[in-house]
Design a protein around this motif. Structure first.
Motif, short mmCIF file in Angstrom:
data_model
loop_
_atom_site.label_atom_id
_atom_site.label_comp_id
_atom_site.label_asym_id
_atom_site.label_seq_id
_atom_site.Cartn_x
_atom_site.Cartn_y
_atom_site.Cartn_z
N ARG A 159 0.83 -1.22 0.00
CA ARG A 159 0.00 0.00 0.00
C ARG A 159 0.86 1.26 0.00
N ARG A 160 1.88 1.27 0.87
CA ARG A 160 2.74 2.45 0.98
C ARG A 160 3.51 2.67 -0.34
N HIS A 161 3.93 1.55 -0.95
CA HIS A 161 4.65 1.61 -2.23
C HIS A 161 3.77 2.25 -3.30
N LYS A 162 2.51 1.84 -3.30
CA LYS A 162 1.56 2.39 -4.28
C LYS A 162 1.40 3.90 -4.09
N GLU A 163 1.32 4.30 -2.82
CA GLU A 163 1.20 5.74 -2.51
C GLU A 163 2.43 6.50 -3.01
N LEU A 164 3.61 5.90 -2.75
CA LEU A 164 4.86 6.56 -3.16
C LEU A 164 4.93 6.71 -4.67
N LEU A 165 4.50 5.66 -5.37
CA LEU A 165 4.49 5.74 -6.84
C LEU A 165 3.59 6.87 -7.30
N ALA A 166 2.46 7.00 -6.63
CA ALA A 166 1.51 8.05 -7.02
C ALA A 166 2.03 9.44 -6.69
N THR A 167 2.69 9.58 -5.53
CA THR A 167 3.10 10.93 -5.12
C THR A 167 4.50 11.30 -5.64
N GLU A 168 5.41 10.31 -5.68
CA GLU A 168 6.79 10.64 -6.05
C GLU A 168 7.23 9.99 -7.35
N GLY A 169 6.39 9.11 -7.88
CA GLY A 169 6.70 8.47 -9.15
C GLY A 169 7.81 7.44 -9.07
N ARG A 170 8.20 7.07 -7.85
CA ARG A 170 9.24 6.04 -7.70
C ARG A 170 9.07 5.33 -6.36
N GLY A 171 9.85 4.28 -6.17
CA GLY A 171 9.77 3.55 -4.91
C GLY A 171 10.07 2.08 -5.16
N ASP A 172 10.68 1.46 -4.15
CA ASP A 172 11.05 0.06 -4.27
C ASP A 172 10.35 -0.66 -3.13
N VAL A 173 9.57 -1.68 -3.47
CA VAL A 173 8.71 -2.28 -2.46
C VAL A 173 9.51 -2.91 -1.32
N LYS A 174 10.70 -3.46 -1.64
CA LYS A 174 11.54 -4.07 -0.59
C LYS A 174 12.07 -3.00 0.36
N GLU A 175 12.49 -1.89 -0.23
CA GLU A 175 12.99 -0.77 0.59
C GLU A 175 11.87 -0.25 1.50
N VAL A 176 10.67 -0.18 0.94
CA VAL A 176 9.52 0.31 1.71
C VAL A 176 9.28 -0.62 2.90
N LEU A 177 9.34 -1.94 2.64
CA LEU A 177 9.11 -2.91 3.72
C LEU A 177 10.16 -2.75 4.82
N THR A 178 11.41 -2.55 4.41
CA THR A 178 12.49 -2.39 5.40
C THR A 178 12.28 -1.12 6.22
N SER A 179 11.95 -0.02 5.56
CA SER A 179 11.79 1.25 6.26
C SER A 179 10.57 1.20 7.20
N LEU A 180 9.50 0.56 6.71
CA LEU A 180 8.27 0.42 7.50
C LEU A 180 8.50 -0.45 8.75
N THR A 181 9.25 -1.53 8.55
CA THR A 181 9.54 -2.45 9.67
C THR A 181 10.40 -1.75 10.70
N ARG A 182 11.33 -0.92 10.23
CA ARG A 182 12.22 -0.19 11.14
C ARG A 182 11.38 0.79 11.98
N ARG A 183 10.47 1.50 11.30
CA ARG A 183 9.65 2.49 12.00
C ARG A 183 8.69 1.81 12.99
#
Ligand code: DC
Length: 230
Positions: A159-183
């Motif tokens: 979901r967060r990856h989809k949002e990032l694609l929409a707002t910033e036009g980029r994003g890597d789903v694995k990176e998103v998972l890592t950052s989300l898990t850290r937070r």
């Protein structure tokens, strides 16, 4: 004479990308309650620190900056807005520097105490839907309606990856998972007001559920209460 009724407070807590923002906004819109995004305040403080060149890990410097800044709150179109020293930070709250630092700001006890007090004051604006991490447990433990939304980490990262694609036009789903898990890890293990299921909260796992279904359930429960106490 009619006894004035108490304002409704709906607390919606949960981890990042659990669906709570979309659900909270839509519930507020349908019920015509004021929508309060409590995370925006923590993001606002983070934005201020970044802007002033203050290291978010330096708690004393952050607290000093917070004490020196003036926050003003207002409601516009049933949404809580605020300015810090006269500047509206809304457009910067989702930027990368803020996103990467906000969990560190949110562990500072004095920052939490300040934000909790400001959030409690928003009750004066009327019926509210407030989303966050500690709303049902700390900010409004007596709220009549408390929900805890959750979803599997992979689903939340998608979901967060989809949002990032929409707002910033980029994003890597694995990176998103890592950052989300850290937070999540920081939010769940911090000493003050860790992310937890508040006492008495109804838990809704939104994995595989349509947002509309979750919104409808909450709106129906609130309306049922309004009708029974009218
Ligand atoms: O919901 P959000 O992603 O905007 O939250 C940003 C950060 O602020 C996140 O690290 C959790 C923290 N937060 C908090 O500690 N307490 C709240 N009531 C809301 C947010």
């Amino acid at each position: 004479m009619n006894k004035q009724r108490e304002h409704y407070r709906i607390a919606i807590d949960g981890p990042a990308a659990s669906g709570k923002s979309t659900v909270s906004r839509q519930v507020a819109q349908q019920l015509k309650f004021v929508y309060v995004d409590s995370g925006a305040l923590y993001r606002g403080m983070t934005w201020k620190a970044v802007r002033e060149g203050v290291d978010v890990k330096d708690a004393a410097a952050v607290i000093d900056l917070m004490d020196r800044s003036t926050w003003d709150f207002l409601v516009e179109d049933l949404i809580l807005k605020f300015t810090i020293d006269g500047v509206d930070p809304t457009d910067h709250l989702r930027s990368e520097p803020v996103r990467e630092r906000v969990a560190d700001i949110a562990v500072i006890q004095e920052v939490r105490a300040f934000m909790v007090a400001r959030l409690q004051e928003t009750a004066a604006f009327g019926d509210i839907v407030m989303e966050g991490r500690d709303i049902g447990s700390v900010v409004f433990p007596d709220a009549l309606f408390k929900y805890y939304l959750d979803a599997d980490p992979e689903e939340r990262a998608r979901r967060r990856h989809k949002e990032l694609l929409a707002t910033e036009g980029r994003g890597d789903v694995k990176e998103v998972l890592t950052s989300l898990t850290r937070r999540d890890q920081i939010d769940r293990t911090r000493k003050t007001a860790p992310l937890q299921i508040p006492l008495g909260a109804r838990v809704i796992n939104t994995t595989g559920l349509a947002i509309d279904q979750v919104v409808q359930r909450i709106v129906d429960e609130v309306n049922a209460h309004r009708n029974s106490s009218a």
